[in-house]
Design an enzyme around this catalytic site. Structure first.
Site, PDB file in Angstrom:
ATOM      1  N   GLY A 208       0.788  -1.226  -0.083  1.00 58.10           N
ATOM      2  CA  GLY A 208       0.084   0.176  -0.121  1.00 58.10           C
ATOM      3  C   GLY A 208       0.679   1.312   0.004  1.00 58.10           C
ATOM      4  N   SER A 258      -7.696   7.442   8.060  1.00 59.47           N
ATOM      5  CA  SER A 258      -7.804   6.125   7.467  1.00 59.47           C
ATOM      6  C   SER A 258      -8.695   5.160   8.076  1.00 59.47           C
ATOM      7  CB  SER A 258      -6.281   5.539   7.388  1.00 59.47           C
ATOM      8  OG  SER A 258      -5.067   6.521   7.066  1.00 59.47           O
ATOM      9  N   CYS A 260     -11.895   5.444   7.977  1.00 62.65           N
ATOM     10  CA  CYS A 260     -13.201   6.072   8.697  1.00 62.65           C
ATOM     11  C   CYS A 260     -14.199   6.605   7.733  1.00 62.65           C
ATOM     12  CB  CYS A 260     -12.417   7.110   9.583  1.00 62.65           C
ATOM     13  SG  CYS A 260     -11.513   6.584  10.750  1.00 62.65           S
ATOM     14  N   GLY A 261     -14.124   6.106   6.485  1.00 61.43           N
ATOM     15  CA  GLY A 261     -15.412   6.180   5.679  1.00 61.43           C
ATOM     16  C   GLY A 261     -15.371   7.067   4.488  1.00 61.43           C
ATOM     17  N   ARG A 406     -13.655   9.052  13.790  1.00 64.25           N
ATOM     18  CA  ARG A 406     -14.301   7.874  14.600  1.00 64.25           C
ATOM     19  C   ARG A 406     -14.381   8.095  16.011  1.00 64.25           C
ATOM     20  NH1 ARG A 406     -15.000   2.437  12.843  1.00 64.25           N
ATOM     21  NH2 ARG A 406     -13.883   2.877  10.665  1.00 64.25           N
ATOM     22  N   GLU A 503     -27.654   5.876   4.335  1.00 64.29           N
ATOM     23  CA  GLU A 503     -28.412   6.956   4.928  1.00 64.29           C
ATOM     24  C   GLU A 503     -27.568   8.356   5.382  1.00 64.29           C
ATOM     25  OE1 GLU A 503     -31.340   6.269   5.170  1.00 64.29           O
ATOM     26  OE2 GLU A 503     -31.958   4.212   5.642  1.00 64.29           O
TER      27      GLU A 503
HETATM   28  P1  GTP Z   1      -8.418   4.683   3.823  1.00 66.08           P
HETATM   29  O1  GTP Z   1      -8.482   4.062   2.372  1.00 66.08           O
HETATM   30  O2  GTP Z   1      -7.727   4.044   4.903  1.00 66.08           O
HETATM   31  O3  GTP Z   1      -8.313   6.142   3.635  1.00 66.08           O
HETATM   32  O4  GTP Z   1     -10.181   4.398   4.397  1.00 66.08           O
HETATM   33  P2  GTP Z   1     -11.581   5.327   4.003  1.00 66.08           P
HETATM   34  O5  GTP Z   1     -11.426   6.483   4.918  1.00 66.08           O
HETATM   35  O6  GTP Z   1     -11.798   5.337   2.674  1.00 66.08           O
HETATM   36  O7  GTP Z   1     -12.551   4.141   4.699  1.00 66.08           O
HETATM   37  P3  GTP Z   1     -13.727   3.225   4.206  1.00 66.08           P
HETATM   38  O8  GTP Z   1     -14.773   4.222   3.445  1.00 66.08           O
HETATM   39  O9  GTP Z   1     -12.966   2.194   3.456  1.00 66.08           O
HETATM   40  O10 GTP Z   1     -14.374   2.736   5.505  1.00 66.08           O
HETATM   41  C1  GTP Z   1     -13.495   1.867   6.499  1.00 66.08           C
HETATM   42  C2  GTP Z   1     -14.544   1.310   7.508  1.00 66.08           C
HETATM   43  O11 GTP Z   1     -15.359   2.158   8.043  1.00 66.08           O
HETATM   44  C3  GTP Z   1     -15.181  -0.035   6.792  1.00 66.08           C
HETATM   45  O12 GTP Z   1     -15.219  -1.054   7.648  1.00 66.08           O
HETATM   46  C4  GTP Z   1     -16.747   0.591   6.579  1.00 66.08           C
HETATM   47  O13 GTP Z   1     -17.443  -0.491   6.532  1.00 66.08           O
HETATM   48  C5  GTP Z   1     -16.804   1.576   7.862  1.00 66.08           C
HETATM   49  N1  GTP Z   1     -17.697   2.407   7.414  1.00 66.08           N
HETATM   50  C6  GTP Z   1     -17.742   3.431   6.628  1.00 66.08           C
HETATM   51  N2  GTP Z   1     -18.859   4.183   6.422  1.00 66.08           N
HETATM   52  C7  GTP Z   1     -19.327   4.002   7.669  1.00 66.08           C
HETATM   53  C8  GTP Z   1     -20.637   4.430   8.007  1.00 66.08           C
HETATM   54  O14 GTP Z   1     -21.318   5.685   7.632  1.00 66.08           O
HETATM   55  N3  GTP Z   1     -21.007   3.907   9.501  1.00 66.08           N
HETATM   56  C9  GTP Z   1     -20.155   2.982   9.992  1.00 66.08           C
HETATM   57  N4  GTP Z   1     -20.717   2.416  11.028  1.00 66.08           N
HETATM   58  N5  GTP Z   1     -19.092   2.371   9.232  1.00 66.08           N
HETATM   59  C10 GTP Z   1     -18.785   2.809   8.325  1.00 66.08           C
HETATM   60  C1  SPV Z   2      -4.753   5.097   4.247  1.00 64.97           C
HETATM   61  O1  SPV Z   2      -4.317   4.453   5.175  1.00 64.97           O
HETATM   62  O2  SPV Z   2      -5.019   6.242   4.438  1.00 64.97           O
HETATM   63  C2  SPV Z   2      -4.924   4.566   2.986  1.00 64.97           C
HETATM   64  C3  SPV Z   2      -4.166   3.323   2.618  1.00 64.97           C
HETATM   65  O3  SPV Z   2      -5.354   5.106   2.105  1.00 64.97           O
HETATM   66  S1  SPV Z   2      -2.606   3.419   2.344  1.00 64.97           S
HETATM   67  O4  SPV Z   2      -2.546   3.658   0.862  1.00 64.97           O
HETATM   68  O5  SPV Z   2      -1.711   2.190   2.620  1.00 64.97           O
HETATM   69  O6  SPV Z   2      -2.030   4.672   3.028  1.00 64.97           O
HETATM   70 MN    MN Z   3      -6.461   7.232   3.018  1.00 68.17          MN
END
Ligand code: GTP
Ligand code: SPV
Ligand code: MN
Length: 595
Positions: A208, A258, A260-261, A406, A503
């Site tokens: 990653g 990271s 967190c959605g 979160r 939602e």
């Molecule tokens: P990075 O790629 O690491 O930057 O992550 P990201 O911010 O894109 O997070 P992603 O949308 O992949 O969500 C990460 C986790 O949070 C997953 O397990 C989701 O199921 C959970 N998640 C995302 N949105 C919600 C929400 O609205 N409610 C809850 N309870 N969980 C959520």
């Molecule tokens: C993060 O951790 O915020 C990601 C995954 O988007 S990585 O590219 O491994 O940093």
């Molecule tokens: Mn990210």
């Protein structure tokens, strides 16, 4: 580095790393397919059933290489003060000599791939060119999905400077030795940035953000430092377009830490009739003010590197459709039918699978099927709701910026900042429970200002000042409105109070209406809360008690929060902008007066 220096630099690195072969990537499909074929023979990739998931592969990493390594990530500016209190720092000369030792002969027995890439659309003046030299074919194939990579970049390089990046998995092969499926250096890892010379050196990891140098290393750490000097913003933000039933459209950007959605919000499938979300980007935004005084954003990436667990047709159908073909899946489980599985993908788990460690797995197993930071890598253009303007060279105009984290307690579902500088305080005050995206303890609350803690390439105090200044110098009426959101508040039994996912459209709708100047919310010491009757809660199965709890304002807890913030801000010393301190004191005063 200047374009004339490309050849000299490559020669230098080749003589340092001593690879057996050098391969210049053209980015063609033939090249991609050939590399995949080689990785299949090597055991790095397992082809998935082409009937179920065409042209897709599973990879299992070494268990010692599954996420970003923040403890091993360095910002090596000349002065320690310029890296600031939140980054690891080492004197650049000292670090260089360390790296020269590590990289000396580190590619023996391997091929060095020369990977030219562009962050941002090829025809955009916002874009940045980079060259990654790597001994990981997995990184090459991932870069082909995540960036614009190959032949057209060689053309661009005739006239443009580039950011040089050197990457090695840190595992030379002695003559005749057999390679492993996922080479890495289980003991030693270094993810190093030299912001002043715009160089990246990464050693020991193939995973990653440690290994795909265009992403966090270039587009956030190096770019944030360039952006400060040039007067723009490089942010850990998704970008989405939101259209109302009348066909009016706005764009917004959102910074959440990271895992967190961001990916989920960027691709949200609306539960409100007539409302539609389209995706510009899911992780990174480069933003600058246009001549018209509005803030414009581009997504520098060309693919999604998304968290697999929890992704399903019910939580994020648009992600599921995006990964129906041409994907690389890392550290997920393999079903007996030759397809992928992870926790949360289906309600009913398969009776048997091979888990991310390569072990037999059943629903009774103690081990996880997929690693909590297992990921899919897929081209952005496969997303069924990719925004028509996602490759617009000028970017899209941003009307709202969301910050969030979160937080199982204290932080409300949504609130609106009073103005830009109060919004900067909201960004600076993000705290979030840690996730599996980074190596270390999961679930403990830590400060993650602007969701940039692991990604800011310079002193975070100066970064706060940069955000303040960038807003001060603009027409206030044209600035994006700033909001704080928290999807993750929990009840006493540890259950999420808010249904989230699709939602969340109800809050995006409220934001849309605020942007269009609907009535201001209820003033509280921490910001404007929505009047409950201005939130569209039609057909939402939520208990009124839960809704109250999501907006419960715990005065004592907020006073504690502010005191804790005062302590935290002290680490920035004289680099903390006085304006930000004033915003915090004003918050404290408002809290005292309202008690
Ligand atoms: P990075 O790629 O690491 O930057 O992550 P990201 O911010 O894109 O997070 P992603 O949308 O992949 O969500 C990460 C986790 O949070 C997953 O397990 C989701 O199921 C959970 N998640 C995302 N949105 C919600 C929400 O609205 N409610 C809850 N309870 N969980 C959520
Ligand atoms: C993060 O951790 O915020 C990601 C995954 O988007 S990585 O590219 O491994 O940093
Ligand atoms: Mn990210």
């Amino acid at each position: 580095m200047h374009h004339e220096q490309v050849d000299d630099w490559i020669k230098e690195v080749v003589s340092l790393c001593q690879p057996d072969h050098v391969h210049y990537c053209n980015g063609s499909l033939e090249e991609y397919n050939l590399l995949c074929k080689q990785m299949v023979l090597q055991g790095t990739m397992i082809p998935l059933d082409p009937q179920k998931r065409p042209n897709s592969f599973l990879c299992r990493s070494d268990p010692a290489d599954t996420a970003r390594v923040e403890e091993r990530t360095f910002i090596c500016s000349q002065k320690e003060k310029d890296a600031g209190p939140t980054n690891h720092w080492l004197d650049p000369t000292e670090m260089k000599s360390k790296l020269l030792k590590l990289f000396s002969g580190c590619m023996k027995g391997r091929t060095l791939y020369v990977v030219p890439f562009c962050m941002g659309p090829l025809d955009s003046s916002f874009s940045k060119v980079g060259i990654q030299l790597t001994d990981s074919p997995y990184a090459v194939c991932s870069m082909r999905i995540m960036t614009r990579m190959g032949q057209p970049i060689w053309e661009l390089l005739k006239t443009r400077d580039f950011v040089p990046g050197i990457h090695s998995v840190g595992m030379p092969l002695s003559a005749g030795a057999k390679d492993v499926a996922w080479p890495c250096n289980a003991k030693d890892k270094y993810i190093v940035h030299f912001p002043e010379t715009q160089e990246i050196w990464s050693y020991g990891s193939g995973y990653g953000g440690n290994a795909l140098l265009g992403k966090k290393c270039l587009s956030l750490r190096i770019a944030s430092s360039v952006a400060r000097d040039e007067g723009w913003l490089a942010e850990h933000m998704l970008i989405l377009g939101l259209t109302n039933p009348e066909g009016e459209k706005i764009y917004m950007a959102a910074a959440f830490p990271s895992a967190c959605g961001k990916t989920n919000l960027a691709m949200l499938q609306s539960t409100l009739p007539g409302w539609k979300v389209e995706t510009v980007g899911d992780d990174i935004a480069w933003m600058r003010f246009g001549k018209d005084g509005r803030l414009y954003a581009i997504n520098p990436e060309a693919g999604f590197f998304g968290v697999a667990p929890g992704t399903s047709l019910s939580s994020n159908p648009n992600a599921m459709l995006s990964l129906s073909k041409n994907g690389i899946f890392t550290n997920v489980a393999l079903t007996d039918q030759g397809d992928i599985w992870w926790e949360g993908l289906t309600k009913e788990p398969p009776n048997h699978a091979i888990n991310w460690l390569g072990h037999n797995w059943t629903p009774q197993s103690k081990e996880k099927a997929a690693h909590p930071n297992s990921r899919f890598t897929v081209p952005a253009q496969q997303c069924p709701v990719i925004d028509p303007a996602w490759e617009d060279p000028n970017g899209v105009p941003i009307s709202a910026i969301l910050f969030g984290g979160r937080r199982s307690q204290v932080a409300p579902l949504i609130c609106e900042a009073f103005n830009w500088s109060h919004g900067v305080l909201l960004g600076a005050s993000i705290s979030s429970e840690t996730t599996a995206a980074s190596v270390g303890k999961v679930g403990h609350l830590r400060h993650d200002p602007f969701a940039m803690l692991p990604f800011c390439g310079y002193n975070m105090g100066d970064y706060f000042q940069h955000w303040l200044s960038i807003g001060e110098n603009q027409n206030q009426a044209l600035l994006p409105k700033i909001f704080y959101v928290n999807w993750f508040r929990k009840d006493k039994n540890g259950h999420f109070l808010w249904p989230g996912f699709g939602e969340n459209i109800r809050l995006l709708k409220w934001i849309f209406e605020r942007v269009k100047h609907a009535q201001v919310g209820v003033k509280t010491p921490i910001g404007f809360f929505p009047h409950i009757d201005t939130l569209d809660l039609k057909n939402l199965p939520i208990d009124i008690q839960n809704l109250k709890e999501l907006f419960r304002f715990d005065h004592e807890a907020w006073l504690k929060e502010v005191e804790e913030m005062e302590e935290y801000f002290k680490i920035f010393g004289e680099n903390l902008p006085s304006k930000l301190n004033q915003e915090l004191s004003s918050l404290k005063k408002r809290l005292m007066l309202s008690s």
